[in-house]
Design an enzyme around this catalytic site. Structure first.
Site, PDB file in Angstrom:
ATOM      1  N   GLU A  29       5.049  -6.204   1.616  1.00  0.00           N
ATOM      2  CA  GLU A  29       4.783  -6.681   0.256  1.00  0.00           C
ATOM      3  C   GLU A  29       4.267  -5.562  -0.655  1.00  0.00           C
ATOM      4  O   GLU A  29       3.119  -5.564  -1.047  1.00  0.00           O
ATOM      5  CB  GLU A  29       3.808  -7.857   0.290  1.00  0.00           C
ATOM      6  N   PRO A  30       5.147  -4.618  -0.977  1.00  0.00           N
ATOM      7  CA  PRO A  30       4.743  -3.505  -1.833  1.00  0.00           C
ATOM      8  C   PRO A  30       4.605  -3.911  -3.306  1.00  0.00           C
ATOM      9  O   PRO A  30       5.318  -4.806  -3.770  1.00  0.00           O
ATOM     10  CB  PRO A  30       5.903  -2.517  -1.687  1.00  0.00           C
ATOM     11  N   GLY A  31       3.709  -3.277  -4.017  1.00  0.00           N
ATOM     12  CA  GLY A  31       3.531  -3.530  -5.444  1.00  0.00           C
ATOM     13  C   GLY A  31       3.712  -2.245  -6.222  1.00  0.00           C
ATOM     14  O   GLY A  31       4.749  -1.985  -6.829  1.00  0.00           O
ATOM     15  N   ARG A  32       2.675  -1.390  -6.108  1.00  0.00           N
ATOM     16  CA  ARG A  32       2.649  -0.143  -6.882  1.00  0.00           C
ATOM     17  C   ARG A  32       3.911   0.690  -6.705  1.00  0.00           C
ATOM     18  O   ARG A  32       4.429   1.264  -7.645  1.00  0.00           O
ATOM     19  CB  ARG A  32       1.383   0.616  -6.468  1.00  0.00           C
ATOM     20  N   ARG A  70      -7.835   2.318 -14.759  1.00  0.00           N
ATOM     21  CA  ARG A  70      -7.809   2.989 -13.445  1.00  0.00           C
ATOM     22  C   ARG A  70      -8.564   4.323 -13.408  1.00  0.00           C
ATOM     23  O   ARG A  70      -9.282   4.590 -12.449  1.00  0.00           O
ATOM     24  CB  ARG A  70      -6.365   3.179 -12.959  1.00  0.00           C
ATOM     25  N   CYS A 125     -16.677   2.076 -26.562  1.00  0.00           N
ATOM     26  CA  CYS A 125     -18.069   2.533 -26.541  1.00  0.00           C
ATOM     27  C   CYS A 125     -18.634   2.537 -25.120  1.00  0.00           C
ATOM     28  O   CYS A 125     -19.464   1.704 -24.755  1.00  0.00           O
ATOM     29  CB  CYS A 125     -18.908   1.673 -27.468  1.00  0.00           C
ATOM     30  N   GLU A 126     -18.119   3.430 -24.327  1.00  0.00           N
ATOM     31  CA  GLU A 126     -18.546   3.632 -22.945  1.00  0.00           C
ATOM     32  C   GLU A 126     -18.320   5.100 -22.635  1.00  0.00           C
ATOM     33  O   GLU A 126     -17.265   5.646 -22.977  1.00  0.00           O
ATOM     34  CB  GLU A 126     -17.635   2.848 -21.974  1.00  0.00           C
ATOM     35  N   GLY A 153       0.812  -1.219   0.000  1.00  0.00           N
ATOM     36  CA  GLY A 153       0.000   0.000   0.000  1.00  0.00           C
ATOM     37  C   GLY A 153       0.836   1.256   0.000  1.00  0.00           C
ATOM     38  O   GLY A 153       0.297   2.352   0.122  1.00  0.00           O
ATOM     39  N   TYR A 160     -11.321   4.021 -10.658  1.00  0.00           N
ATOM     40  CA  TYR A 160     -11.017   4.663  -9.369  1.00  0.00           C
ATOM     41  C   TYR A 160     -10.956   6.175  -9.453  1.00  0.00           C
ATOM     42  O   TYR A 160     -10.462   6.814  -8.518  1.00  0.00           O
ATOM     43  CB  TYR A 160      -9.610   4.269  -8.874  1.00  0.00           C
TER      44      TYR A 160
END
Ligand code: ADP
Ligand code: ASP
Ligand code: MG
Length: 870
Positions: A751-754, A790, A821-822, A715, A794
């Site tokens: 356990e970082p990701g981003r 994203r 098409c959104e 996080g 978000y």
């Protein structure tokens, strides 16, 4: 320099009014700046009227003099004030000019005699006017002596105060207003006298010939009155800061310079607390459309703020957050007041009678609460006590003070409400006495206890930037931060974020082959990995693979010594295929089927459970195994509700109250809980958070007994908005080491990701088409939410750059959209970018995390491929 005047000016030469504030006139070196600045305006071919404040602190000293009862004490105070002027004359190496000598003698006399002859208020005004009378006399002598002939002008001969029907005597004498239509001949009269003039701010004369004041800080307003009377080309306000900022820069060093504002917005910022401009100084300039410029006397090379009539097209944004202290609330309670005809009229009549102007109003069935603002009211405790006594005749009165009003200012505040949830949450934790939204849709105000303001303001400013409510990305509007202009000059953006500038030619080549494409920069991944390796308290770092599963990234992180955290058999297989078998693996799935656990247990992965179900129903599978228990600490954090992974609203983790039941089941099946894990959410930039999680897990672990490591999750956020502060790794380490010292028996895992990959990746796309619709301009790209979901999912912010036109000015305001098409297929709203053309290469930044891995085939559009660069 040689400030000698060029040939004399024609009668219709334009006027420039230059106002210098208290700190700008207090020292010789500032006066040398003033001399140069005035001479340069004169050299532009303009007549110049200089308006000055009293030397800094002198108005306060004169007010104190007025408050002294004894003539002896008053005379002493007058002497001390005179001494300030002697000292400055000394520095200037000037003999005492007659004009100043006369003023000093007048002041000594006024101080000695006291108020008797003139009446208290008129005497106070006369005494306080001497601050500006003396500083202007001193300035005239200095400028003329330095070779710039300067005429001293008595402002009271030009500015005529108007008596308004609602004003009481106090307001009329100490906080007066001026009629800007009164003297149409002023221009010609002065033009006949000379070319450079100096006069006083703060003072005017009323019909009976008495000196009046324009309210504290009123010299700005004097300059505006002169600007309007002379129909000046512009009014320049020279002060100790390079313009109007998004917050008071002395309180919020990260505040950004506001480069251009229209009168209304600037007015709103000034009247809600930005002391840099007196709240009354913009209205005289509106009708004649005279622009106003704010500049720093000591740093004239800095751009400053331009305030004018043009309302420019820009993204709806909070422009500033201001605070006013010293607010008094008057709460009036009366049963069934709305049924009583004229209740409000009766109540407000008392405010009028006491000369008090009401600012904010809040009402309920039986209560009306109003605020009194000290800048509009000459508040003292006597005035309030007298008001309260009178009001008590019609209702129950409560006076609440000291309060502060915190105001968010921006055009179209209502359309920004959805971005303000973080800010509102902050207020949710405080005692908020009143919330008010202005009917002109320009501000939203919260009245809170005064003591919370100083710490709250910098925090709110940060939150506004992080939420994208204060659109610091719009460089046409927001200039550099105060810190960048005046501070240590530290670069606010982490170096890692900007590799794409240096790699531009390569990126353009890659895009020339094909788009859309993801490009990953491995040196940035390694840089981020090494940053985290500075966390001495952490025993083991795992990369949360879900952020980006590209094999080159997995390999690079294995080389940096990272373990891997996987949430599916697919991820475990991808890691095992890419990295050596020595790298530790975690398997932390959620609501996974039985066979996933069975398979994972057959590999070298450490398996984690986060509910009772697996042990209740498939206990045999885990017999004799060591597992990790993921708990839910009852709260979630993160940049968006969809990334918060704690609290009963989230599906992750075992609630703390079920831990005992879990341990009983574990016991039954001979399962050992070796690790405890919690992960509250993603994109967190507040370092204190992990310390809290760590300490909570440690105290749970003590209860369990068999635990040997604590995994505090990931996080770790990376700033996405310009100006947002990055996570402070050294501080995080300090926080973690503190907890570790208390619980040395547990290993610490993260356990970082981003954090590792976000800045390392960009998405390259091409411009397809443009379209104008109403006031909006759409810029179409060859990929959208199918490649990067994203923003749609978000409301995530990704910086967007036109890589083909990096050096061109950003003059267009675009809604950047994809071909899907959104309606939600938007990559960025209201982006200030150079005018784009079909085929331009656009770069969407920070796309290294949760970009490619979340992409889809939706609409059967081709997926972006991936390129890795060293
Ligand atoms: P002067 O003496 O030149 O009139 P002031 O002290 O009245 O100067 O005004 C300048 C000061 O205003 C700045 O030093 C700063 O502390 C304060 N200030 C408050 N809010 C703001 C803001 N939003 N932008 C710039 N300055 C501000
Ligand atoms: N000298 C006055 C004050 O201190 C006016 C001004 O400086 O603007 O309030
Ligand atoms: Mg001021």
């Amino acid at each position: 320099m040689n400030p000698q005047s060029p040939a004399s000016l024609p009668a219709d030469a334009p006027w420039i009014v230059m106002k210098f504030g208290g700190t700008s006139v207090a020292t010789l070196s500032r006066w040398q700046n003033i001399l140069e600045l005035v001479a340069s305006r004169r050299a532009e071919g303009a007549r110049v009227l200089v308006v000055v404040s009293a030397l800094t602190g002198v108005t306060d000293a004169l007010k104190q003099l007025c408050a002294q009862g004894e003539p002896g004490k008053r005379s002493e105070a007058a002497k001390a004030i005179a001494q300030r002027h002697y000292d400055l004359l000394d520095h200037m190496q000037l003999a005492m000019p007659d004009t100043l000598g006369e003023r000093l003698a007048d002041l000594a006399k006024l101080a000695h005699e006291g108020a008797a002859a003139l009446g208290e208020l008129a005497w106070q005004a006369q005494v306080q006017a001497h601050g500006e009378l003396m500083s202007s006399a001193l300035g005239a002598a200095f400028l003329s002596h330095s070779g710039l002939p300067t005429q001293w002008l008595d402002a009271r001969d030009c500015l005529a105060a108007i008596a308004l029907p609602n004003q009481n005597e106090r307001t009329r004498l100490l906080s007066s207003m001026v009629d800007t239509k009164a003297d149409p001949a002023l221009n010609a009269r002065l033009a006949a006298l000379g070319e450079v003039f100096i006069t006083q701010g703060f003072i005017a004369r009323e019909a009976k010939g008495r000196t009046v004041l324009l309210g504290r800080g009123g010299s700005d307003t004097s300059a505006a009155y002169f600007g309007a009377l002379l129909k000046a080309q512009r009014v320049e306000i020279w002060t100790d800061v390079a313009g109007m900022f998004t917050a008071n820069p002395r309180q919020v060093p990260g505040a950004r310079l506001l480069q251009r504002l229209d009168y209304e917005e600037a007015q709103e910022i000034a009247s809600t607390g930005a002391k840099v401009l007196h709240p009354r100084c913009l209205s005289p300039l509106r009708e004649p459309r005279v622009p106003l410029l704010i500049k720093d006397t000591n740093r004239p090379e800095l751009d400053g703020t331009v305030i004018g009539p043009e309302v420019r097209a820009h993204a709806p944004s909070v422009k500033a957050i201001s605070a006013r202290k010293g607010i008094t609330l008057v709460s009036m309670e009366s049963v069934g007041m709305w049924q009583q005809v004229g209740f409000l009229a009766d109540v407000f009549a008392h405010f009028k009678q006491h000369g008090l102007s009401v600012d904010l109003i809040g009402s309920a069935e039986t209560n009306v609460t109003v605020s009194l603002d000290p800048t509009e009211n000459l508040l003292d405790s006597d005035a309030i006590a007298a008001l309260a006594t009178d009001l008590a005749k019609v209702c129950r009165v409560k006076v609440i003070a000291p309060c502060a009003a915190i105001t968010l200012v921006g055009r179209g505040m209502r359309s920004l409400l959805h971005t303000l949830s973080g800010v509102l949450a902050e207020f949710g934790q405080l005692r908020v006495h009143m919330i008010s939204q202005s009917s002109n849709n320009l501000n939203l105000t919260f009245v809170v206890d005064e003591e919370v303001v100083d710490t709250l303001l910098p925090h709110l400013h940060e939150l506004l930037i992080a939420a994208g409510a204060l659109r610091t990305d719009d460089s046409a509007l927001f200039g550099p931060s105060w810190q960048a202009l005046y501070g240590s000059g530290e670069s606010p953006a982490p170096a890692a974020a900007w590799w794409h500038e240096s790699q531009r030619p390569r990126l353009l080549e890659i895009a020339a082959q094909a788009t859309p494409r993801y490009v990953y920069h491995l040196p940035t991944v390694r840089h981020q990995a090494r940053e985290l390796k500075r966390l001495a308290a952490v025993d083991r770092l795992h990369y949360a693979v879900k952020a980006n599963t590209h094999p080159a990234i997995l390999k690079a992180l294995a080389e940096e010594g990272f373990g891997f955290e996987c949430v599916s058999p697919g991820e475990v297989k991808a890691v095992m295929a890419a990295v050596p078998s020595s790298a530790p693996l975690l398997f932390t799935p959620n609501f996974a089927p039985r066979e996933d656990y069975a398979w994972a247990l057959s590999t070298r992965s450490t398996v984690s459970l986060d509910s009772l179900y697996p042990l209740e129903h498939w206990g045999e599978l885990f017999r004799g195994r060591e597992i990790v228990l993921r708990v839910d600490l009852g709260r979630g954090l993160g940049h968006h509700e969809k990334v918060r992974t704690g609290g009963s609203g989230s599906k992750f983790g075992l609630p703390v109250e079920q831990i005992d039941a879990f341990l009983r089941l574990a016991d039954t099946h001979g399962v050992i809980v070796r690790g405890l894990h919690a992960h509250l959410g993603s994109g967190i930039l507040d370092d204190a958070h992990w310390g809290e999680v760590y300490a909570q897990l440690a105290s749970l672990a003590e209860r369990i007994g068999s635990v040997s490591f604590l995994d505090i999750g990931g996080g770790l956020g990376v700033p996405s908005h310009p100006g947002e502060a990055p996570l402070d790794i050294a501080e995080l380490d300090r926080v973690l080491r503190e907890v570790k010292a208390a619980y040395p028996q547990y290993q610490l895992w993260m356990e970082p990701g981003r954090y590792l990959v976000a800045d390392a990746g960009v998405l390259l796309a091409r411009v397809t088409q443009q379209k104008g619709k109403g006031t909006l301009r759409y810029l179409g790209l060859d990929t959208g939410m199918n490649s990067l979901i994203r923003p749609a999912l978000y409301d995530a912010w990704h910086e967007i750059v036109n890589l083909s036109r990096l050096d061109e000015p950003a003059t267009a305001l675009y809604q950047v959209v994809g071909p899907i098409c959104e309606s939600g297929d938007v990559l960025g709203t209201d982006r200030r970018l150079p005018e784009a053309r079909e085929g331009d290469v656009m770069l969407i930044a920070q796309a290294g995390a949760y970009g490619k891995v979340m992409s889809s085939h939706y609409n059967l559009r081709d997926e972006a491929d991936e390129v890795v660069i060293e």
